[in-house]
Scaffold this active site. Structure first.
Site, PDB file in Angstrom:
ATOM      1  N   THR A  41       0.699  -1.395  -0.057  1.00 47.69           N
ATOM      2  CA  THR A  41       0.287  -0.420  -0.102  1.00 47.69           C
ATOM      3  C   THR A  41       0.382   1.228   0.381  1.00 47.69           C
ATOM      4  O   THR A  41       0.529   2.797  -0.526  1.00 47.69           O
ATOM      5  CB  THR A  41      -1.025  -0.022   1.095  1.00 47.69           C
ATOM      6  OG1 THR A  41      -1.899  -1.205   1.215  1.00 47.69           O
ATOM      7  CG2 THR A  41      -1.996   1.108   1.931  1.00 47.69           C
ATOM      8  N   TYR A  54      -7.856   0.571  -3.960  1.00 45.83           N
ATOM      9  CA  TYR A  54      -7.198   0.919  -4.606  1.00 45.83           C
ATOM     10  C   TYR A  54      -6.028  -0.523  -5.153  1.00 45.83           C
ATOM     11  O   TYR A  54      -6.438  -1.289  -5.167  1.00 45.83           O
ATOM     12  CB  TYR A  54      -5.699   1.808  -4.001  1.00 45.83           C
ATOM     13  CG  TYR A  54      -5.437   1.260  -2.706  1.00 45.83           C
ATOM     14  CD1 TYR A  54      -6.152   1.055  -1.359  1.00 45.83           C
ATOM     15  CD2 TYR A  54      -4.538   0.541  -2.690  1.00 45.83           C
ATOM     16  CE1 TYR A  54      -5.793  -0.079  -0.260  1.00 45.83           C
ATOM     17  CE2 TYR A  54      -4.220  -0.723  -0.837  1.00 45.83           C
ATOM     18  CZ  TYR A  54      -4.813  -0.665   0.126  1.00 45.83           C
ATOM     19  OH  TYR A  54      -4.413  -1.019   0.992  1.00 45.83           O
ATOM     20  N   THR A 120       1.757  -4.576   4.137  1.00 34.00           N
ATOM     21  CA  THR A 120       1.568  -5.215   5.620  1.00 34.00           C
ATOM     22  C   THR A 120       1.293  -6.269   6.224  1.00 34.00           C
ATOM     23  O   THR A 120       1.340  -6.865   7.033  1.00 34.00           O
ATOM     24  CB  THR A 120       0.360  -3.576   6.597  1.00 34.00           C
ATOM     25  OG1 THR A 120      -0.462  -3.782   5.816  1.00 34.00           O
ATOM     26  CG2 THR A 120       1.639  -2.368   6.578  1.00 34.00           C
ATOM     27  N   ASP A 121       0.046  -7.066   4.974  1.00 38.11           N
ATOM     28  CA  ASP A 121      -0.553  -8.047   5.055  1.00 38.11           C
ATOM     29  C   ASP A 121       0.418  -9.299   5.165  1.00 38.11           C
ATOM     30  O   ASP A 121      -0.267 -10.111   6.733  1.00 38.11           O
ATOM     31  CB  ASP A 121      -1.311  -8.361   3.956  1.00 38.11           C
ATOM     32  CG  ASP A 121      -3.022  -7.710   3.419  1.00 38.11           C
ATOM     33  OD1 ASP A 121      -2.885  -6.787   4.544  1.00 38.11           O
ATOM     34  OD2 ASP A 121      -3.183  -8.106   2.292  1.00 38.11           O
ATOM     35  N   LYS A 193      -0.486  -7.878  12.956  1.00 42.28           N
ATOM     36  CA  LYS A 193      -1.510  -7.652  12.618  1.00 42.28           C
ATOM     37  C   LYS A 193      -2.341  -7.401  13.162  1.00 42.28           C
ATOM     38  O   LYS A 193      -2.501  -8.180  13.231  1.00 42.28           O
ATOM     39  CB  LYS A 193      -1.136  -7.450  10.792  1.00 42.28           C
ATOM     40  CG  LYS A 193      -1.845  -5.933   9.728  1.00 42.28           C
ATOM     41  CD  LYS A 193      -2.086  -6.606   8.442  1.00 42.28           C
ATOM     42  CE  LYS A 193      -2.652  -5.589   8.199  1.00 42.28           C
ATOM     43  NZ  LYS A 193      -2.479  -5.344   6.787  1.00 42.28           N
ATOM     44  N   GLU A 314      -2.298 -29.426  27.725  1.00 39.79           N
ATOM     45  CA  GLU A 314      -3.975 -30.676  27.766  1.00 39.79           C
ATOM     46  C   GLU A 314      -3.869 -31.717  26.593  1.00 39.79           C
ATOM     47  O   GLU A 314      -4.857 -32.542  26.318  1.00 39.79           O
ATOM     48  CB  GLU A 314      -4.410 -29.565  26.949  1.00 39.79           C
ATOM     49  CG  GLU A 314      -5.335 -28.493  28.115  1.00 39.79           C
ATOM     50  CD  GLU A 314      -6.955 -27.402  27.450  1.00 39.79           C
ATOM     51  OE1 GLU A 314      -7.856 -27.868  27.441  1.00 39.79           O
ATOM     52  OE2 GLU A 314      -6.199 -26.599  27.373  1.00 39.79           O
TER      53      GLU A 314
HETATM   54  N1  GLU Z   1      -2.913  -6.423   0.509  1.00 45.32           N
HETATM   55  C1  GLU Z   1      -1.897  -5.305   0.707  1.00 45.32           C
HETATM   56  C2  GLU Z   1      -0.384  -5.660   1.276  1.00 45.32           C
HETATM   57  O1  GLU Z   1      -0.293  -5.803   2.092  1.00 45.32           O
HETATM   58  C3  GLU Z   1      -2.828  -3.985   1.541  1.00 45.32           C
HETATM   59  C4  GLU Z   1      -2.388  -3.754   2.756  1.00 45.32           C
HETATM   60  C5  GLU Z   1      -1.227  -2.922   3.336  1.00 45.32           C
HETATM   61  O2  GLU Z   1       0.006  -3.011   2.195  1.00 45.32           O
HETATM   62  O3  GLU Z   1      -1.633  -1.989   3.719  1.00 45.32           O
HETATM   63  O4  GLU Z   1      -0.146  -5.135   0.832  1.00 45.32           O
END
Ligand code: GLU
Length: 357
Positions: A41, A54, A120-121, A193, A314
């Protein structure tokens, strides 16, 4: 008149010399930081500043650097495009390419720190993988953003500014791979995340932050206590593919035959995203024991956001031939198990690795 001209010329020459020396000295003080861009992103673009939809990975690294005022005062920066994908399309192939490039840059001693722009994914997988396999103690900093570069209040530029400030900071040395976003510095080992859309999406439950970075001013709190980097026993030199490891999600009445199917499809390892303390229904535990008898390494992790998975709590891991993930969530357990299975090891050795890393 001649004497005045001579004095003027000499003064001017000295002044120019002084300015050049000053400029060179200033530049010398700047650390060398290489930015390896992978997409995400932070490099995303939308048609308007307020739209939710986007496309990731649209903007090149040079355009990103140019969008951050003052960043070139922090470091002498070079950019390299490794890939340009949304991190849902990150792969072990790209991660191996990144690791190789970081190891090359580290060996050349030409850089003081590295920044990796990333979606971020799956940032936690890449950060944790690199923490295991890069052979350097220089700062390696992952950075991303939750809003695309075209959004109102885009968070990418300041995140990138802070990431470069951390990568060029000698105090960041020896802290392993870190992630810098929204003023917080996380260790690759602890970060996860936690929100699909919020800007403050990364948390480090239990062990907490490595430090903070605000407008390029860093404050470090601690060193990670696990093995990583130069102390790590893992190497991906010459490795082009990692063994297959599947993650299977546990829930009420889960179909246990998914575990058998995974074994049949050739998995060398299985990670169970267990309920609670890495638990699963009896039928699934039996399937895990069957898989273990066939030589597939089964790790019990948890679908719960925080807490550790202990051994023999467990269920009887000793009898069933299972491994407990301790601090690692399923996605990081998969990364560690994939790298671990590059070499044949006993179950006791694998368990020790999950304790140490
Ligand atoms: N799906 C995108 C990625 O991981 C969106 C998440 C992001 O970058 O914030 O590249």
């Amino acid at each position: 008149m001649k004497t005045i001209k001579l004095i003027f010329r000499k003064t001017l020459t000295s002044l120019l010399l002084f300015i050049s020396v000053f400029v060179i000295a200033q530049n010398k003080q700047l650390p060398n930081v290489t930015i390896l861009a992978t997409g995400g992103t932070i490099a995303g673009a939308a048609a308007s500043g307020t739209q939710a939809g986007y496309t990731s990975g649209q903007v090149t690294i040079d355009a990103m650097i140019n969008a951050v005022p003052g960043i070139t005062k922090l470091a002498t920066i070079k950019g390299e495009q490794i890939s340009n994908v949304g991190s849902q399309d990150m792969s072990f192939e790209i991660m191996l390419k990144l690791a190789r490039r970081i190891n090359e840059l580290a060996a050349s001693r030409a850089v003081d720190g590295i920044v990796i722009t990333h979606g971020t994914d799956t940032m936690e997988e890449t950060a944790y993988f690199l923490n295991l396999v890069v052979k350097t103690d220089m700062p390696v900093v992952l950075v991303g953003s939750m809003r695309p570069s075209t959004a109102v209040s885009a968070d990418g530029p300041l995140n990138l500014y802070n990431a470069v400030a951390v990568a060029g900071d000698p105090n960041a040395k020896g802290r392993g791979v870190v992630l810098v976003m929204n003023d917080w510095i996380h260790s690759a080992q602890t970060l996860t995340k936690v929100s699909t859309t919020a800007v403050q999406t990364f948390m480090s439950p239990i062990r907490g932050l490595i430090g903070t970075s605000a407008y390029g001013v860093n404050d470090f709190y601690r060193y990670p206590d696990q093995k990583f980097g130069l102390k790590s026993e893992f190497s991906v030199e010459g490795v082009t593919k990692l063994p297959r490891v599947d993650i299977i999600y546990a829930d009420v009445d889960m179909p246990a035959d998914l575990i058998d199917a995974s074994v049949e499809r050739g998995a060398k390892g299985i990670v169970i995203a267990g309920v609670g303390n890495g638990n699963m229904p009896k039928a699934a535990l039996d399937a895990c024991a069957r898989a273990s008898k066939k030589g597939v390494v089964v790790v019990r992790s948890t679908r719960v956001a925080t807490g550790t998975v202990g051994r023999n709590v467990e269920c009887n891991d000793d009898e069933l031939g299972l491994v407990a993930s301790y601090n690692l969530n399923p996605q990081k357990s998969r990364v560690l198990l994939s790298v671990t299975l590059l070499k044949s090891r006993s179950l006791a050795e694998v368990q020790k690795i999950f304790l140490d890393y």
